[in-house]
Design an enzyme around this catalytic site. Sequence first.
Site, short mmCIF file in Angstrom:
data_model
loop_
_atom_site.label_atom_id
_atom_site.label_comp_id
_atom_site.label_asym_id
_atom_site.label_seq_id
_atom_site.Cartn_x
_atom_site.Cartn_y
_atom_site.Cartn_z
N ARG A 56 0.81 -1.22 0.00
CA ARG A 56 0.00 0.00 0.00
C ARG A 56 0.85 1.27 0.00
NH1 ARG A 56 -4.46 -1.80 1.33
NH2 ARG A 56 -3.19 -3.35 2.37
N THR A 57 1.73 1.39 0.95
CA THR A 57 2.52 2.63 1.07
C THR A 57 3.39 2.82 -0.17
OG1 THR A 57 2.54 2.33 3.46
CG2 THR A 57 4.11 3.89 2.57
N LYS A 85 24.20 -9.06 0.79
CA LYS A 85 25.64 -9.34 0.75
C LYS A 85 26.36 -8.71 1.93
CE LYS A 85 25.42 -9.07 -4.30
NZ LYS A 85 25.62 -8.14 -5.40
N ARG A 106 11.43 2.44 3.74
CA ARG A 106 10.71 1.64 4.74
C ARG A 106 11.74 0.63 5.26
NH1 ARG A 106 5.62 -1.09 5.77
NH2 ARG A 106 4.80 1.01 5.62
N HIS A 134 5.62 6.53 11.38
CA HIS A 134 5.11 6.40 10.02
C HIS A 134 4.46 7.74 9.70
CE1 HIS A 134 3.77 4.82 6.37
NE2 HIS A 134 3.04 3.80 6.75
#
Lengths: 308, 152
Positions: A56-57, A85, A106, A134
């Site tokens: 969604r975001t 890595k 995120r 958020h």
Amino acid sequence: MDWKGRDVISVRDFSKGDIEFLLKVAERLEEELKKGPLDYARGKILATLFFEPSTRTRLSFESAMHRLGGSVIGFSSASSTSVKKGESLADTIKTVEQYSDVIVIRHPMEGAARLAAEVAEIPVINAGDGSNQHPTQTLLDLYTIKRAFGGIDGLTIGLLGDLKYGRTVHSLAEALAFYDVELYLISPELLRMPRYIVEELRGRGLTVHETTDLEGTIPELDVLYVTRIQRERFPDEEEYLKVKGSYQVNLSLLKNAKETLRVMHPLPRVDEIHPEVDRTEHALYFRQVFSGVPVRMALLGLALGVLG
Amino acid sequence: MPESLKIEVIPEGTVIDHIPAGKWLKVVEILGLTKPNGGTLLIASNVPSKKLGRKDIVKVEGRYLSEEEVNKIALIAPMATVNIVRDYKIVEKFKVSIPDEIVGILTCPNPNCVSNHEYVLPKFRIESREPLKLRCHYCERTVEGEEILGNL
């Protein structure tokens, strides 16, 4: 304050004036969008760095950048990147900023967006850091409330569900402290809002009630903000099973609510709002999803310096 | 031996007095005095004290520590006093005070804070001095009381 080049990391970094300005720009963009495509960000590139999944975001940021006339690069899981890595976050950021004009991140660790912003010379926008913040979700939540009620002051707002691990409710509660609202925190005992946040809200003059009783509280509310009890945030599965399915918002519960009550949810939902609620006037959560686009357009455009 | 003589016994340097008993090693670590260029150290531990009952004293010979440097120890030794000694005489005396920003001394108690995983110095800001409450610059969590002492 000057938005050009500004990072968007935490609701704490904003003043009420900043928020109000941003919401006005979002409102303006929503109107402009009705007339056709925009090209404020033509030639600009957004990098979306999603170290943990969030459809969604991410899609909302991508849609916002496309609607501004810009383009998008990025990844949607750390497993496909050099992080696997052993590359440090700082190095990933320093690399990606060579390819882009603004970064959205995120990350599962709290504080990751702040660190990214310190390393990068281009603006960084936090799209969720662990269980901390958020901020863009909070801004779109405020925008949704404002559009639905014409303003935020004077409302009684209930936050329901996982108030312990839910970063959306942490940020939203902090932002609501700028307004004259009454707050009900409704959750199972195990998932109460962290003490330091409750103390801070009270310290900033907010009336805060803590309760486990949703049925008794619902007649008081103008807004009920529902959150999912997030299995993935629990360190212990046993704890999750104790609180799973604690609350469900359904038609029977809503019989006792004000007609004007609006139900919000950052989504995705599982079983905390029955689908039968979708057809009622109470449901505001899909409108809330839509709000993500103008709000994120405003954030991207202001940070890039192409809007003012 | 009178207290004043204990303090003035070094010819040049810094004397940190009124450290809570048993904390001298932490003080020395925080101030980086164990490094080869840290200066000669003289330690007096578990000394009777009117203010603290028992206290430690750290004397750094041949090195002058700035107020800013010494303020780092205010988290574990809030009552500490610092004497700058030149030619066997105390030429300057001050009490430590907690700086507004605490960098690289305290680790964040939040195991999921990025400062515990990436190459970055942990950083805290003062949220309140009485009672002492700090906020992590990265994860924004607040830290207070025993949690501060436990993460030094």
